[in-house]
Design a protein around this motif. Structure first.
Motif, PDB file in Angstrom:
ATOM      1  N   LEU A 287      52.139-109.645 -70.547  1.00  0.00           N
ATOM      2  CA  LEU A 287      52.550-108.456 -70.156  1.00  0.00           C
ATOM      3  C   LEU A 287      53.658-108.076 -71.231  1.00  0.00           C
ATOM      4  CD1 LEU A 287      52.166-105.794 -68.668  1.00  0.00           C
ATOM      5  CD2 LEU A 287      53.349-106.834 -66.802  1.00  0.00           C
ATOM      6  N   ARG A 288      54.635-108.907 -71.185  1.00  0.00           N
ATOM      7  CA  ARG A 288      55.964-108.468 -72.049  1.00  0.00           C
ATOM      8  C   ARG A 288      55.600-108.352 -73.423  1.00  0.00           C
ATOM      9  NH1 ARG A 288      58.445-113.274 -69.752  1.00  0.00           N
ATOM     10  NH2 ARG A 288      58.672-114.120 -71.864  1.00  0.00           N
ATOM     11  N   GLU A 289      54.637-108.911 -73.995  1.00  0.00           N
ATOM     12  CA  GLU A 289      54.078-108.815 -75.536  1.00  0.00           C
ATOM     13  C   GLU A 289      53.421-107.311 -75.655  1.00  0.00           C
ATOM     14  OE1 GLU A 289      51.611-111.938 -76.411  1.00  0.00           O
ATOM     15  OE2 GLU A 289      53.196-113.360 -76.020  1.00  0.00           O
ATOM     16  N   GLN A 290      52.581-107.154 -74.498  1.00  0.00           N
ATOM     17  CA  GLN A 290      51.979-105.503 -74.710  1.00  0.00           C
ATOM     18  C   GLN A 290      53.089-104.602 -74.609  1.00  0.00           C
ATOM     19  OE1 GLN A 290      49.312-105.210 -71.497  1.00  0.00           O
ATOM     20  NE2 GLN A 290      48.406-107.276 -71.872  1.00  0.00           N
ATOM     21  N   MET A 291      54.396-104.817 -73.686  1.00  0.00           N
ATOM     22  CA  MET A 291      55.257-103.787 -73.585  1.00  0.00           C
ATOM     23  C   MET A 291      56.084-103.540 -74.784  1.00  0.00           C
ATOM     24  SD  MET A 291      56.110-103.838 -69.540  1.00  0.00           S
ATOM     25  CE  MET A 291      56.664-105.754 -69.640  1.00  0.00           C
ATOM     26  N   ASP A 292      56.290-104.861 -75.558  1.00  0.00           N
ATOM     27  CA  ASP A 292      57.156-104.676 -76.783  1.00  0.00           C
ATOM     28  C   ASP A 292      56.458-104.064 -77.837  1.00  0.00           C
ATOM     29  OD1 ASP A 292      59.418-106.221 -75.865  1.00  0.00           O
ATOM     30  OD2 ASP A 292      58.376-108.227 -76.291  1.00  0.00           O
ATOM     31  N   GLU A 293      55.151-104.386 -77.888  1.00  0.00           N
ATOM     32  CA  GLU A 293      54.186-103.525 -78.908  1.00  0.00           C
ATOM     33  C   GLU A 293      54.344-102.159 -78.607  1.00  0.00           C
ATOM     34  OE1 GLU A 293      50.526-105.426 -78.561  1.00  0.00           O
ATOM     35  OE2 GLU A 293      51.113-107.356 -79.786  1.00  0.00           O
ATOM     36  N   TYR A 294      54.159-101.565 -77.366  1.00  0.00           N
ATOM     37  CA  TYR A 294      54.086-100.348 -76.893  1.00  0.00           C
ATOM     38  C   TYR A 294      55.619 -99.546 -77.401  1.00  0.00           C
ATOM     39  CZ  TYR A 294      53.041 -96.220 -74.372  1.00  0.00           C
ATOM     40  OH  TYR A 294      52.715 -94.634 -74.026  1.00  0.00           O
ATOM     41  N   SER A 403      44.698 -98.290 -57.932  1.00  0.00           N
ATOM     42  CA  SER A 403      45.728 -97.408 -58.123  1.00  0.00           C
ATOM     43  C   SER A 403      47.151 -98.138 -57.833  1.00  0.00           C
ATOM     44  CB  SER A 403      45.724 -96.286 -57.262  1.00  0.00           C
ATOM     45  OG  SER A 403      46.734 -95.519 -57.259  1.00  0.00           O
ATOM     46  N   LEU A 404      47.068 -98.904 -56.933  1.00  0.00           N
ATOM     47  CA  LEU A 404      48.414 -99.749 -56.872  1.00  0.00           C
ATOM     48  C   LEU A 404      48.592-100.711 -58.097  1.00  0.00           C
ATOM     49  CD1 LEU A 404      50.763-100.684 -55.109  1.00  0.00           C
ATOM     50  CD2 LEU A 404      49.174-102.641 -53.935  1.00  0.00           C
ATOM     51  N   GLU A 405      47.804-101.230 -58.539  1.00  0.00           N
ATOM     52  CA  GLU A 405      47.773-101.954 -59.797  1.00  0.00           C
ATOM     53  C   GLU A 405      48.389-101.164 -60.791  1.00  0.00           C
ATOM     54  OE1 GLU A 405      45.682-105.172 -62.817  1.00  0.00           O
ATOM     55  OE2 GLU A 405      44.744-104.730 -60.628  1.00  0.00           O
ATOM     56  N   ASP A 406      47.683-100.082 -61.003  1.00  0.00           N
ATOM     57  CA  ASP A 406      48.121 -99.143 -62.355  1.00  0.00           C
ATOM     58  C   ASP A 406      49.449 -98.573 -62.121  1.00  0.00           C
ATOM     59  OD1 ASP A 406      47.149 -97.592 -64.452  1.00  0.00           O
ATOM     60  OD2 ASP A 406      47.589 -95.972 -63.153  1.00  0.00           O
ATOM     61  N   THR A 407      49.778 -98.342 -60.909  1.00  0.00           N
ATOM     62  CA  THR A 407      51.217 -97.709 -60.545  1.00  0.00           C
ATOM     63  C   THR A 407      52.220 -98.908 -60.624  1.00  0.00           C
ATOM     64  OG1 THR A 407      50.390 -96.230 -58.897  1.00  0.00           O
ATOM     65  CG2 THR A 407      52.629 -96.543 -58.682  1.00  0.00           C
ATOM     66  N   THR A 408      51.918-100.185 -60.477  1.00  0.00           N
ATOM     67  CA  THR A 408      53.076-101.147 -60.577  1.00  0.00           C
ATOM     68  C   THR A 408      53.289-101.489 -61.983  1.00  0.00           C
ATOM     69  OG1 THR A 408      52.178-102.024 -58.488  1.00  0.00           O
ATOM     70  CG2 THR A 408      53.328-103.662 -60.016  1.00  0.00           C
ATOM     71  N   ILE A 409      52.124-101.776 -62.837  1.00  0.00           N
ATOM     72  CA  ILE A 409      52.154-101.898 -64.097  1.00  0.00           C
ATOM     73  C   ILE A 409      52.935-100.818 -64.842  1.00  0.00           C
ATOM     74  CG2 ILE A 409      51.111-102.577 -66.253  1.00  0.00           C
ATOM     75  CD1 ILE A 409      51.106-104.496 -63.979  1.00  0.00           C
ATOM     76  N   ASN A 410      52.790 -99.480 -64.728  1.00  0.00           N
ATOM     77  CA  ASN A 410      53.325 -98.428 -65.049  1.00  0.00           C
ATOM     78  C   ASN A 410      54.715 -98.242 -64.943  1.00  0.00           C
ATOM     79  OD1 ASN A 410      51.498 -96.966 -66.683  1.00  0.00           O
ATOM     80  ND2 ASN A 410      50.651 -95.920 -64.835  1.00  0.00           N
ATOM     81  N   TYR A 411      55.241 -98.902 -63.688  1.00  0.00           N
ATOM     82  CA  TYR A 411      56.608 -99.001 -63.221  1.00  0.00           C
ATOM     83  C   TYR A 411      57.230 -99.970 -64.213  1.00  0.00           C
ATOM     84  CZ  TYR A 411      60.480 -99.839 -59.998  1.00  0.00           C
ATOM     85  OH  TYR A 411      61.641-100.283 -59.417  1.00  0.00           O
ATOM     86  N   PHE A 412      56.564-101.007 -64.476  1.00  0.00           N
ATOM     87  CA  PHE A 412      57.419-101.928 -65.168  1.00  0.00           C
ATOM     88  C   PHE A 412      57.269-101.780 -66.563  1.00  0.00           C
ATOM     89  CE2 PHE A 412      57.376-104.562 -61.418  1.00  0.00           C
ATOM     90  CZ  PHE A 412      58.404-105.550 -61.656  1.00  0.00           C
ATOM     91  N   TYR A 413      56.374-101.093 -67.126  1.00  0.00           N
ATOM     92  CA  TYR A 413      56.392-100.717 -68.251  1.00  0.00           C
ATOM     93  C   TYR A 413      57.678 -99.816 -68.448  1.00  0.00           C
ATOM     94  CZ  TYR A 413      52.042-101.811 -71.141  1.00  0.00           C
ATOM     95  OH  TYR A 413      51.338-102.472 -72.093  1.00  0.00           O
ATOM     96  N   ALA A 414      57.898 -98.819 -67.703  1.00  0.00           N
ATOM     97  CA  ALA A 414      58.880 -97.654 -67.623  1.00  0.00           C
ATOM     98  C   ALA A 414      60.320 -98.556 -67.541  1.00  0.00           C
ATOM     99  CB  ALA A 414      58.904 -96.898 -66.404  1.00  0.00           C
ATOM    100  N   LEU A 415      60.486 -99.511 -66.613  1.00  0.00           N
ATOM    101  CA  LEU A 415      61.689-100.298 -66.581  1.00  0.00           C
ATOM    102  C   LEU A 415      62.008-101.037 -67.603  1.00  0.00           C
ATOM    103  CD1 LEU A 415      61.867-101.396 -62.927  1.00  0.00           C
ATOM    104  CD2 LEU A 415      62.564 -99.210 -64.105  1.00  0.00           C
ATOM    105  N   TYR A 416      61.002-101.996 -68.340  1.00  0.00           N
ATOM    106  CA  TYR A 416      61.179-102.641 -69.446  1.00  0.00           C
ATOM    107  C   TYR A 416      61.679-101.815 -70.821  1.00  0.00           C
ATOM    108  CZ  TYR A 416      60.190-106.361 -72.516  1.00  0.00           C
ATOM    109  OH  TYR A 416      60.208-107.525 -73.609  1.00  0.00           O
ATOM    110  N   MET A 417      60.855-100.549 -70.930  1.00  0.00           N
ATOM    111  CA  MET A 417      61.371 -99.781 -72.042  1.00  0.00           C
ATOM    112  C   MET A 417      62.800 -99.416 -71.789  1.00  0.00           C
ATOM    113  SD  MET A 417      57.467 -97.862 -72.730  1.00  0.00           S
ATOM    114  CE  MET A 417      58.123 -97.130 -74.044  1.00  0.00           C
ATOM    115  N   LEU A 418      63.077 -98.718 -70.584  1.00  0.00           N
ATOM    116  CA  LEU A 418      64.350 -98.502 -70.460  1.00  0.00           C
ATOM    117  C   LEU A 418      65.441 -99.629 -70.935  1.00  0.00           C
ATOM    118  CD1 LEU A 418      64.278 -96.726 -67.018  1.00  0.00           C
ATOM    119  CD2 LEU A 418      64.790 -95.507 -69.134  1.00  0.00           C
ATOM    120  N   SER A 419      65.227-100.751 -70.678  1.00  0.00           N
ATOM    121  CA  SER A 419      65.971-101.926 -70.990  1.00  0.00           C
ATOM    122  C   SER A 419      66.130-102.431 -72.502  1.00  0.00           C
ATOM    123  CB  SER A 419      65.350-103.122 -70.489  1.00  0.00           C
ATOM    124  OG  SER A 419      64.305-103.618 -70.986  1.00  0.00           O
TER     125      SER A 419
END
Length: 456
Positions: A287-294, A403-419
């Motif tokens: 998941l970290r690799e996907q977020m880095d690419e994004y 929906s919960l899985e989608d919301t959770t992953i979106n949330y972590f995408y947002a926080l990780y990208m903020l970081s």
């Protein structure tokens, strides 16, 4: 907790004053007693501990309890009393004598070097004479943050959990929380603390709490893990995306303590002092690799300001102190100042509040970037107060799980990208702010968190 009152003619059982009078009263189970004492009779009246906390707050925030009732406790079992609590202070100020101030004062006099001051001479009925016990008409002037004032009518605006002015029940809890968790078990037999995740807890909260619990209890030789299947996240979802400890397979009722309300520990200095540091490795590598690419696809080579603006249930649950969020209007002047000074190419906004997103898009247009995700408005919260309730109201079964899985992953995408942004600004104290800073490792060029609730 038993309050100590002036004698009345109310019909009640009569006890004899002794050092065990509170234990005797608790064991009998009555709510009111007369007590005969050579140095002056008094009455005892019972008040439930969670009555010291606003019931509306507990209900609105879906908190099971903050304080155990402590119908049984042992002030002589020093292995299960957090005496290190006294290390924060040089003096204790007790406004009145009650069961908990009596026990706390006696422990301080016997096991610390603290000076103890009280406005209530009845405290000495229980402690006896002591050169460090001072019965005074007014408290001495001491430097701030060197003493603890214990009052059951603390100031209303204290900016959250004020470590230097507390109700007596919270002081007692800081000392005896381990006994509350043990519920009569022998601490020498305890190997695990089971964290029974509450339905309302978000994944960021779970990670932060679990990290703190693990680090706090490690010196006691106690391992911490979440209870499999507890909370709103399935074990499959957690194990797919996150590195989170599950309770050991050899955990039994005899070797395990349980925590079913995180507020019980969060409201202690033991927790507050715990190391809460963790890194992005709490997220699985894939998941970290996907977020880095994004992030690179959106912002590589650009200078980015990250914004986290919480709304929705931070308003509907009536947060206090540093958890009162600044609005978009509150933040825009500071954002504009940073844009002028730093010349950011883009703004990356993370917010679950549709009204906030519309306001910010109207203000910054094409400069603004956001993830595509489901968002809510404060007006959506008609008969619910938190997002998880709203989600369950709107969706059920497989639709809710997806929906919960989608919301959770979106949330972590947002926080990780903020970081990964160059600078970061947040609307107030929240778990997301802590997580962004943890992922970033203290490398932001500029960092700012609004605290409008502390200035009111």
């Amino acid at each position: 907790m038993f309050k100590i009152l002036e004698p009345t003619d109310k019909s009640a059982v009569t006890l004899q004053h002794s050092e065990n009078v509170f234990h005797e009263a608790l064991a009998r189970g009555e709510e009111y007693y007369h007590v005969k004492c050579e140095d002056g009779d008094y009455d005892l009246e019972y008040a439930g501990n969670n009555a010291t906390v606003m019931k509306g707050f507990l209900q609105k925030n879906h908190v099971k309890r903050i304080l155990p009732e402590y119908l049984e406790y042992n002030e002589n079992d020093l292995d299960t009393i957090y005496l290190e609590y006294f290390d924060m202070y040089k003096a204790l100020f007790f406004e009145e004598a009650n069961e908990y101030t009596v026990v706390s004062a006696k422990l301080a006099l016997e096991h610390s070097t603290l000076e103890v001051y009280t406005l209530d001479p009845r405290l000495a009925l229980f402690t006896g004479k002591n050169e460090r016990l001072h019965i005074v008409k007014e408290f001495p002037e001491l430097p701030e943050k060197t003493f603890l004032r214990v009052s059951d009518t603390p100031p209303k605006k204290i900016g959250g959990y004020n470590l230097y002015h507390l109700r007596s029940a919270f002081v007692f809890h800081n000392l005896f929380f381990l006994q509350g968790l043990l519920e009569g078990k022998d601490i020498k037999n305890i190997k695990y603390l089971e964290y029974d995740v509450e339905e309302r807890s978000g994944i960021a909260s779970i990670i932060i709490r679990l990290t703190a619990f693990k680090n706090a209890f490690a010196p006691l030789g106690i391992k911490v893990g979440i209870k499999r299947g507890s909370g709103r996240y399935s074990p499959e979802l957690i194990e797919k995306y996150f590195n989170i400890d599950i309770l050991g397979d050899d955990a039994t009722e005899e070797n395990t303590m349980h925590i079913d309300s995180v507020a019980m520990l969060v409201a202690t200095v033991f927790y507050i002092k715990a190391d809460k540091s963790y890194g992005a490795d709490v997220i699985k590598p894939a998941l970290r690799e996907q977020m880095d690419e994004y992030f690179d696809a959106l912002f590589k080579g650009k200078k980015v300001l990250g914004l986290l603006i919480r709304g929705t249930d931070y308003y509907t649950t009536g947060q206090v102190g540093e958890r009162i969020m600044a609005s978009a209007d509150d933040m825009i002047p500071e954002i504009n100042k940073w844009l002028e000074e730093e010349k950011y190419d883009n703004i990356f906004l993370a917010s679950e509040d549709a009204d906030v997103c519309e306001k910010m898009f109207a203000e910054y247009g094409s400069k603004l970037r956001m993830l595509s995700q489901e968002r809510h408005r404060v007006s959506d919260f008609k008969d619910v107060t938190i997002i998880s309730e709203l989600e369950k109201k709107e969706k059920t079964g497989k639709e809710y799980e997806d929906s919960l899985e989608d919301t959770t992953i979106n949330y972590f995408y947002a926080l990780y990208m903020l970081s990964k942004c160059d600078s970061f600004m947040c609307s107030g104290q929240c778990n997301g702010y802590d997580m962004v800073c943890a992922f970033n490792g203290n490398k932001f060029n500029r960092l700012y968190k609004f605290s409008i609730g502390l200035n009111q």
